[in-house]
Design a protein around this motif. Structure first.
Motif, short mmCIF file in Angstrom:
data_model
loop_
_atom_site.label_atom_id
_atom_site.label_comp_id
_atom_site.label_asym_id
_atom_site.label_seq_id
_atom_site.Cartn_x
_atom_site.Cartn_y
_atom_site.Cartn_z
N PHE A 136 0.84 -1.19 0.00
CA PHE A 136 0.00 0.00 0.00
C PHE A 136 0.87 1.24 0.00
O PHE A 136 2.04 1.20 0.38
N THR A 137 0.28 2.37 -0.40
CA THR A 137 1.06 3.61 -0.45
C THR A 137 1.36 4.11 0.96
O THR A 137 0.71 3.71 1.93
N GLU A 138 2.32 4.99 1.04
CA GLU A 138 2.66 5.60 2.33
C GLU A 138 1.44 6.32 2.90
O GLU A 138 1.15 6.23 4.10
N GLU A 139 0.72 7.03 2.03
CA GLU A 139 -0.48 7.75 2.48
C GLU A 139 -1.53 6.79 3.03
O GLU A 139 -2.13 7.03 4.08
N GLN A 140 -1.75 5.68 2.35
CA GLN A 140 -2.73 4.70 2.82
C GLN A 140 -2.32 4.11 4.17
O GLN A 140 -3.16 3.95 5.06
N LYS A 154 -4.18 15.44 7.94
CA LYS A 154 -4.20 14.26 7.07
C LYS A 154 -5.58 13.61 7.06
O LYS A 154 -6.10 13.22 6.01
N ILE A 155 -6.18 13.50 8.25
CA ILE A 155 -7.53 12.94 8.34
C ILE A 155 -8.51 13.83 7.60
O ILE A 155 -9.37 13.35 6.84
N LEU A 157 -3.67 6.35 11.59
CA LEU A 157 -4.48 7.39 12.23
C LEU A 157 -5.87 6.86 12.57
O LEU A 157 -6.40 7.10 13.66
N ALA A 158 -6.48 6.12 11.62
CA ALA A 158 -7.81 5.56 11.86
C ALA A 158 -7.80 4.57 13.02
O ALA A 158 -8.71 4.57 13.86
N LYS A 159 -6.77 3.76 13.08
CA LYS A 159 -6.66 2.80 14.18
C LYS A 159 -6.53 3.53 15.52
O LYS A 159 -7.12 3.12 16.52
#
Length: 110
Positions: free
Chosen positions: A9-13, A90-91, A19-21
């Motif tokens: 996956f990408t760095e952004e993903q 970012k979020i 962050l979501a976790k």
């Protein structure tokens, strides 16, 4: 992380997933809401705001800090916490993308 194969996956993903976790626990949401409510750096009184033991609160603060959602600085013997704008930007960027998509789609899916 092994099993999740984050390298695919990408760095952004990967950053967004971290962050979501980090915000995926009600205690962490409560901590973030408390920091917003007091609108200043908080030193030590977070434990008084949550129905959790001090070591548990410390672990949640550590997770939020490691994810880049809060920052801490030492003031004497205490660590003072506040929101880290970079993590929330970012979020916000991700949810702005989702919001733009949904506005353009106007419930014209499936």
């Amino acid at each position: 992380m092994g099993v999740t194969k984050t390298e695919h996956f990408t760095e952004e993903q990967n950053e967004l997933a971290i962050l979501a976790k980090a915000i995926g626990h009600p205690a962490r949401i409560a901590i973030i809401q408390h920091l917003i409510k007091v609108n200043s750096c908080v030193c030590g009184d977070i434990v008084n705001e949550l129905p959790l033991a001090q070591p548990t609160v410390s672990q949640h603060l550590k997770e939020l800090k490691n994810a880049g959602l809060i920052k801490g600085s030492f003031e004497g013997n205490a660590i003072c916490y506040c929101l880290d704008e970079e993590g929330f930007n970012k979020i916000r960027g991700f949810f702005n993308q989702v919001n733009t998509y949904l506005e353009n789609k106007k419930n014209q899916c499936c």
